[in-house]
Design a protein around this motif. Structure first.
Motif, PDB file in Angstrom:
ATOM      1  N   PRO A  48       0.780  -1.237   0.000  1.00  0.00           N
ATOM      2  CA  PRO A  48       0.000   0.000   0.000  1.00  0.00           C
ATOM      3  C   PRO A  48       0.816   1.294   0.000  1.00  0.00           C
ATOM      4  N   VAL A  52      -8.330  -2.848  -1.014  1.00  0.00           N
ATOM      5  CA  VAL A  52      -7.988  -1.832  -0.017  1.00  0.00           C
ATOM      6  C   VAL A  52      -6.518  -1.444  -0.164  1.00  0.00           C
ATOM      7  N   THR A  53      -5.663  -2.442  -0.336  1.00  0.00           N
ATOM      8  CA  THR A  53      -4.222  -2.197  -0.464  1.00  0.00           C
ATOM      9  C   THR A  53      -3.913  -1.292  -1.645  1.00  0.00           C
ATOM     10  N   THR A  96      -6.024   0.655  -3.423  1.00  0.00           N
ATOM     11  CA  THR A  96      -6.673   1.953  -3.319  1.00  0.00           C
ATOM     12  C   THR A  96      -5.894   2.871  -2.382  1.00  0.00           C
ATOM     13  N   THR A  97      -5.409   2.319  -1.279  1.00  0.00           N
ATOM     14  CA  THR A  97      -4.590   3.093  -0.333  1.00  0.00           C
ATOM     15  C   THR A  97      -3.332   3.613  -1.008  1.00  0.00           C
ATOM     16  N   GLU A 117      -4.228   6.433  -3.589  1.00  0.00           N
ATOM     17  CA  GLU A 117      -4.612   7.639  -2.855  1.00  0.00           C
ATOM     18  C   GLU A 117      -3.393   8.331  -2.248  1.00  0.00           C
ATOM     19  N   SER A 132     -14.124   7.006   0.701  1.00  0.00           N
ATOM     20  CA  SER A 132     -13.433   8.209   1.159  1.00  0.00           C
ATOM     21  C   SER A 132     -13.638   9.298   0.113  1.00  0.00           C
TER      22      SER A 132
END
Length: 219
Positions: free
Chosen positions: A143, A169-170, A172-173, A176, A194
């Motif tokens: 991430p 999630v990894t 996208t983090t 971002e 978010s």
């Protein structure tokens, strides 16, 4: 939107199902049983982070040599599974064709190692991507933002000028953190919302205009 930065596993192709097979086989080799919860926690992870999770879960000594050998076996086995071809995620190939036809630069940004990525590109088609950046080519994989920062640099744009497309999630983090707005297309794992993320259920029917509208919504 100057460019689109694509995650691979679970976003463009449904390769996570093949990783499921090789992960279960790895656990069997190591004398354990992979639970759904642990498997979910490894989705989108790098080779190092996945092995750290596996060895911790099984209570094994985190010996770097043994972990590296396990990572090599996992990637080799997954590569064998990739040879049969990779199933596309709904709408992904059509959207790649549309972006290519519209002259939008694209990059492939994946935690997967280069050797396995090259294998996957035989199925996906390397002609779609101006550049590709893999997890073993940066200091810190997702991430961390390194992969997305590097991909945007290679394309000649700032991360904020690029729309990232991710399923985990990894990933996208990571996007971002690099400064990219993110279009999230969840596959097997729910991704929290978010302000810098937009969610859609599927790429099926999505157009270049839709992506530009998503990107414009972050302005």
């Amino acid at each position: 939107m100057r460019a689109v930065l694509w995650d691979m596993d679970g976003t463009l192709v449904d390769s996570e199902k093949l990783w499921d097979v090789s992960m279960h086989e790895l656990y069997a080799r190591l004398g354990g049983v992979l639970t759904p919860e642990v498997r979910e926690s490894t989705v989108g992870g790098s080779a190092g982070s996945v092995m750290a999770t596996v060895y911790s879960d099984l209570g094994l000594e985190p010996d770097p040599v043994a972990m590296a050998e396990s990572a090599d076996w996992l990637h080799d086995r997954t590569g064998e599974l990739f040879e049969a071809g990779l199933p596309w995620r709904p709408g992904a190939r059509e959207l790649l064709d549309a972006l290519l036809g519209a002259g939008v630069p694209m990059a492939l940004v994946t935690n997967t190692r280069r050797v396995l990525t090259e294998n996957a590109l035989k199925s996906i088609g390397r002609h779609y991507f101006s550049v590709s950046v893999c997890g073993d080519e940066v200091e810190n994989a997702k991430p961390a933002p390194d992969l997305y920062v590097r991909a945007s640099e290679l394309l000649g744009f700032a991360p904020a000028e690029c729309l990232a497309v991710e399923d985990s999630v990894t990933g996208t983090t990571a996007a971002e953190a690099a400064g990219c707005p993110v279009l999230v297309v969840p596959n097997d794992v729910a991704v929290p919302r978010s302000p810098r993320r937009r969610h859609i259920e599927s790429l099926s029917g999505a157009t270049v205009a839709d992506l530009r509208a998503v990107y414009a919504g972050f302005a």
